[in-house]
Design an enzyme around this catalytic site. Structure first.
Site, PDB file in Angstrom:
ATOM      1  N   ARG A 113     -20.293  14.805 -16.343  1.00 49.01           N
ATOM      2  CA  ARG A 113     -19.281  13.784 -16.723  1.00 49.01           C
ATOM      3  C   ARG A 113     -17.851  14.290 -16.554  1.00 49.01           C
ATOM      4  O   ARG A 113     -16.931  13.821 -17.200  1.00 49.01           O
ATOM      5  CB  ARG A 113     -19.487  13.312 -18.156  1.00 49.01           C
ATOM      6  N   LYS A 135      -6.658  10.581  -7.386  1.00 51.22           N
ATOM      7  CA  LYS A 135      -7.574   9.610  -6.784  1.00 51.22           C
ATOM      8  C   LYS A 135      -8.631  10.405  -6.022  1.00 51.22           C
ATOM      9  O   LYS A 135      -8.288  11.215  -5.151  1.00 51.22           O
ATOM     10  CB  LYS A 135      -6.829   8.693  -5.817  1.00 51.22           C
ATOM     11  N   GLU A 177       3.368  10.060   6.316  1.00 48.49           N
ATOM     12  CA  GLU A 177       3.363   9.932   4.848  1.00 48.49           C
ATOM     13  C   GLU A 177       4.641  10.541   4.258  1.00 48.49           C
ATOM     14  O   GLU A 177       5.111  10.114   3.203  1.00 48.49           O
ATOM     15  CB  GLU A 177       2.116  10.602   4.251  1.00 48.49           C
ATOM     16  N   LYS A 219       5.999  12.003  -5.627  1.00 48.86           N
ATOM     17  CA  LYS A 219       4.676  11.472  -5.991  1.00 48.86           C
ATOM     18  C   LYS A 219       4.376  11.769  -7.455  1.00 48.86           C
ATOM     19  O   LYS A 219       3.822  10.926  -8.168  1.00 48.86           O
ATOM     20  CB  LYS A 219       3.578  12.034  -5.089  1.00 48.86           C
ATOM     21  N   GLU A 229      -2.350   3.040 -11.327  1.00 46.13           N
ATOM     22  CA  GLU A 229      -1.876   2.013 -10.389  1.00 46.13           C
ATOM     23  C   GLU A 229      -1.874   0.615 -11.002  1.00 46.13           C
ATOM     24  O   GLU A 229      -2.365  -0.350 -10.413  1.00 46.13           O
ATOM     25  CB  GLU A 229      -2.710   2.049  -9.102  1.00 46.13           C
ATOM     26  N   ARG A 233       2.767   2.532  -8.793  1.00 44.60           N
ATOM     27  CA  ARG A 233       2.039   3.457  -7.903  1.00 44.60           C
ATOM     28  C   ARG A 233       1.657   2.762  -6.592  1.00 44.60           C
ATOM     29  O   ARG A 233       1.525   3.411  -5.552  1.00 44.60           O
ATOM     30  CB  ARG A 233       0.795   4.013  -8.610  1.00 44.60           C
ATOM     31  N   ASN A 237       1.557   2.519  -1.224  1.00 39.17           N
ATOM     32  CA  ASN A 237       0.794   1.850  -0.161  1.00 39.17           C
ATOM     33  C   ASN A 237       1.696   1.211   0.886  1.00 39.17           C
ATOM     34  O   ASN A 237       1.227   0.412   1.699  1.00 39.17           O
ATOM     35  CB  ASN A 237      -0.126   0.787  -0.774  1.00 39.17           C
ATOM     36  N   HIS A 240       0.433   0.459   4.324  1.00 39.13           N
ATOM     37  CA  HIS A 240      -1.008   0.701   4.351  1.00 39.13           C
ATOM     38  C   HIS A 240      -1.825  -0.566   4.605  1.00 39.13           C
ATOM     39  O   HIS A 240      -2.886  -0.494   5.221  1.00 39.13           O
ATOM     40  CB  HIS A 240      -1.468   1.371   3.052  1.00 39.13           C
ATOM     41  N   HIS A 244      -4.241  -0.276   7.491  1.00 44.05           N
ATOM     42  CA  HIS A 244      -5.704  -0.366   7.372  1.00 44.05           C
ATOM     43  C   HIS A 244      -6.255  -1.363   8.377  1.00 44.05           C
ATOM     44  O   HIS A 244      -7.342  -1.166   8.927  1.00 44.05           O
ATOM     45  CB  HIS A 244      -6.101  -0.753   5.951  1.00 44.05           C
ATOM     46  N   HIS A 257      -5.146   7.868  10.354  1.00 49.54           N
ATOM     47  CA  HIS A 257      -4.587   7.098   9.239  1.00 49.54           C
ATOM     48  C   HIS A 257      -3.049   7.139   9.246  1.00 49.54           C
ATOM     49  O   HIS A 257      -2.388   6.104   9.135  1.00 49.54           O
ATOM     50  CB  HIS A 257      -5.152   7.664   7.933  1.00 49.54           C
TER      51      HIS A 257
HETATM   52  P1  NAD Z   1      -8.949  15.565   7.122  1.00 48.64           P
HETATM   53  O1  NAD Z   1      -9.290  16.090   5.792  1.00 48.64           O
HETATM   54  O2  NAD Z   1     -10.046  14.905   7.897  1.00 48.64           O
HETATM   55  O3  NAD Z   1      -8.308  16.721   8.000  1.00 48.64           O
HETATM   56  C1  NAD Z   1      -7.958  16.448   9.347  1.00 48.64           C
HETATM   57  C2  NAD Z   1      -8.578  17.480  10.306  1.00 48.64           C
HETATM   58  O4  NAD Z   1      -7.875  18.704  10.193  1.00 48.64           O
HETATM   59  C3  NAD Z   1     -10.039  17.794   9.981  1.00 48.64           C
HETATM   60  O5  NAD Z   1     -10.735  18.001  11.181  1.00 48.64           O
HETATM   61  C4  NAD Z   1      -9.918  19.091   9.196  1.00 48.64           C
HETATM   62  O6  NAD Z   1     -11.097  19.880   9.232  1.00 48.64           O
HETATM   63  C5  NAD Z   1      -8.792  19.763   9.924  1.00 48.64           C
HETATM   64  N1  NAD Z   1      -8.048  20.739   9.156  1.00 48.64           N
HETATM   65  C6  NAD Z   1      -7.722  20.702   7.849  1.00 48.64           C
HETATM   66  N2  NAD Z   1      -6.897  21.715   7.548  1.00 48.64           N
HETATM   67  C7  NAD Z   1      -6.700  22.424   8.682  1.00 48.64           C
HETATM   68  C8  NAD Z   1      -5.932  23.568   9.009  1.00 48.64           C
HETATM   69  N3  NAD Z   1      -5.146  24.154   8.099  1.00 48.64           N
HETATM   70  N4  NAD Z   1      -5.995  24.044  10.272  1.00 48.64           N
HETATM   71  C9  NAD Z   1      -6.755  23.412  11.199  1.00 48.64           C
HETATM   72  N5  NAD Z   1      -7.481  22.308  10.972  1.00 48.64           N
HETATM   73  C10 NAD Z   1      -7.444  21.823   9.716  1.00 48.64           C
HETATM   74  O7  NAD Z   1      -7.762  14.478   7.048  1.00 48.64           O
HETATM   75  P2  NAD Z   1      -6.457  14.359   6.149  1.00 48.64           P
HETATM   76  O8  NAD Z   1      -5.490  13.621   6.982  1.00 48.64           O
HETATM   77  O9  NAD Z   1      -6.071  15.632   5.514  1.00 48.64           O
HETATM   78  O10 NAD Z   1      -6.954  13.409   4.952  1.00 48.64           O
HETATM   79  C11 NAD Z   1      -7.373  12.113   5.207  1.00 48.64           C
HETATM   80  C12 NAD Z   1      -8.241  11.664   4.042  1.00 48.64           C
HETATM   81  O11 NAD Z   1      -7.447  11.676   2.853  1.00 48.64           O
HETATM   82  C13 NAD Z   1      -8.797  10.256   4.182  1.00 48.64           C
HETATM   83  O12 NAD Z   1     -10.160  10.261   3.826  1.00 48.64           O
HETATM   84  C14 NAD Z   1      -7.995   9.445   3.181  1.00 48.64           C
HETATM   85  O13 NAD Z   1      -8.726   8.351   2.653  1.00 48.64           O
HETATM   86  C15 NAD Z   1      -7.712  10.483   2.135  1.00 48.64           C
HETATM   87  N6  NAD Z   1      -6.533  10.210   1.310  1.00 48.64           N
HETATM   88  C16 NAD Z   1      -6.675  10.281  -0.027  1.00 48.64           C
HETATM   89  C17 NAD Z   1      -5.585  10.062  -0.840  1.00 48.64           C
HETATM   90  C18 NAD Z   1      -5.717  10.208  -2.316  1.00 48.64           C
HETATM   91  O14 NAD Z   1      -4.772   9.887  -3.041  1.00 48.64           O
HETATM   92  N7  NAD Z   1      -6.833  10.713  -2.801  1.00 48.64           N
HETATM   93  C19 NAD Z   1      -4.325   9.755  -0.285  1.00 48.64           C
HETATM   94  C20 NAD Z   1      -4.211   9.699   1.093  1.00 48.64           C
HETATM   95  C21 NAD Z   1      -5.321   9.928   1.892  1.00 48.64           C
HETATM   96  N1  GLY Z   2      -2.189   7.611  -1.740  1.00 47.83           N
HETATM   97  C1  GLY Z   2      -1.950   6.606  -2.716  1.00 47.83           C
HETATM   98  C2  GLY Z   2      -1.994   7.078  -4.132  1.00 47.83           C
HETATM   99  O1  GLY Z   2      -2.216   8.228  -4.411  1.00 47.83           O
HETATM  100  O2  GLY Z   2      -1.805   6.294  -4.994  1.00 47.83           O
END
Ligand code: NAD
Ligand code: GLY
Length: 352
Positions: A113, A135, A177, A219, A229, A233, A237, A240, A244, A257
């Site tokens: 949990r 998130k 971003e 942030k 949110e 918050r 977006n 976005h 999307h 993205h």
């Molecule tokens: P990702 O995690 O897929 O990383 C992109 C690529 O880079 C992958 O192939 C990864 O293995 C590689 N990589 C990572 N670090 C590296 C490094 N230092 N050197 C070489 N390669 C490296 O993508 P991302 O853009 O980091 O994240 C996208 C994800 O984040 C999506 O799933 C999205 O929904 C999520 N997201 C979440 C939030 C949140 O608030 N939780 C906010 C924005 C995005």
């Molecule tokens: N990436 C949007 C949020 O964290 O709220």
């Protein structure tokens, strides 16, 4: 270069974000049993380094890719924890980009949990956005991030050294971003970005340190004011809902993205201009910054009716009403469902 600390103020769930070259050296999970979660791309680069910081830590290496951000993958982390007798006071460490951060945080939210976890973001996007704010979640066939939980990390270590190995396209996607923070609420930072775009595009260490710290401060303030949110918050977006729709139309992965968000923010700006809020000089400022940072200003051609239909599927639709983040001026965004639909239609027609 020293490490800068940004605090996320959330009462008893407050935590620090450490930002700087070598920030992973400060990773410390004390005597607690620790499982580091990484993927097949990041682990060969940084896992040994992270393991060396946490005495006795173990690791699990997941396949790399958004397509693995699933319940099935989260289950494999939970299985590892349960099968190996991890306890309530164990700690998970997410070593990777946003995908690893979201899966690991989600597994941490579910196990017993809720157990503690630490974010060690290794992409620019994860450093400025996904690792902060709690998130967590995974995708479902019916949509991205449909299954998730709010679960704050206990610490974030953004080690700028890790960005050296990031692919150019991924780095630029993260810059989208970054621009978002300037456009949505920080005109001064937007000006700084315009003056320092070349350094940032070249991954200059000082420019990066300033940028990641500023985005995290912005942030952190938004999350502290509206963790779940309920209101502002949603400003995060910006671009976005348009973005999307671009991702969904192109097929996930065709446009990253961040690329889709860049084009989406430009559409939000053009729509704001149609509504008389921005002028042409504002649009040109954004276009010039995008050019300097290598960001796409235009979406791929999408029939307007299809674009509108895809936007209507957004998670942010409330009571059947599309809510958009628009710009009152550069550095001042607002959330509204009260807009002239013709302004949206004309913006989509123009872009097609
Ligand atoms: P990702 O995690 O897929 O990383 C992109 C690529 O880079 C992958 O192939 C990864 O293995 C590689 N990589 C990572 N670090 C590296 C490094 N230092 N050197 C070489 N390669 C490296 O993508 P991302 O853009 O980091 O994240 C996208 C994800 O984040 C999506 O799933 C999205 O929904 C999520 N997201 C979440 C939030 C949140 O608030 N939780 C906010 C924005 C995005
Ligand atoms: N990436 C949007 C949020 O964290 O709220």
């Amino acid at each position: 270069m020293s490490t800068e600390t940004v605090a996320v103020q959330l009462g008893h769930r407050s935590y620090d974000i450490q930002i700087g070259k070598g920030a992973v050296r400060n990773l410390d999970t004390g005597q607690r049993r620790t499982l580091i979660v990484s993927n097949t791309t990041v682990a060969p680069l940084y896992l040994d380094h992270a393991l060396a910081q946490c005495a006795g830590a173990e690791s699990i290496v997941l396949p790399d890719g958004e397509q693995y951000k699933t319940l099935h993958t989260a289950q494999s982390v939970l299985d590892h924890l349960a099968d190996n007798g991890y306890h309530r006071d164990s700690v998970l460490v997410a070593l990777g980009g946003g995908v690893i951060g979201d899966i690991t945080g989600f597994a941490a939210a579910l196990y017993h949990r809720g157990i503690d976890f630490i974010q060690v973001p290794t992409t620019l996007l994860a450093m400025v956005d996904s690792s902060v704010g709690g998130k967590t979640g995974v995708n479902h066939a019916a949509g991205k991030n449909l299954i998730g939980a709010f679960h704050q990390p206990i610490a974030v270590h953004a080690d700028l050294d890790t960005l050296a190995s990031l692919a150019d396209r991924e780095y630029r996607a993260g810059l989208a971003e970054v621009v978002k923070y300037g456009l949505l609420g920080n005109a001064e930072f937007l000006g700084w970005l315009e003056n320092n775009a070349a350094a940032l595009a070249a991954r200059d260490a000082d420019a990066l340190a300033h940028t990641v710290a500023q985005c995290c401060r912005d942030k952190a303030a938004i999350v502290a004011a509206d963790e779940r949110e309920a209101g502002q918050r949603a400003l995060l977006n910006l671009g976005h809902t348009f973005g999307h729709a671009i991702e969904a139309h192109q097929g996930y992965g065709a446009w990253l993205h961040g690329e889709a968000v860049a084009a989406g923010m430009m559409l939000a700006a053009r729509m704001s201009a149609r509504l008389g809020l921005l002028d042409n000089a504002d649009l040109q400022r954004i276009a010039k910054l995008y050019e300097a940072l290598g960001l796409p200003a235009d979406p791929p051609p999408i029939p307007p009716a299809r674009f509108a239909e895809l936007m209507g599927r957004d998670k942010k639709v409330l009571a059947g009403q599309l809510r958009l983040v628009l710009l009152r001026k550069l550095g001042d965004a607002f959330i509204t469902s009260d807009f002239d639909p013709e302004a949206l239609d004309a913006t989509l027609r123009d872009a097609a």
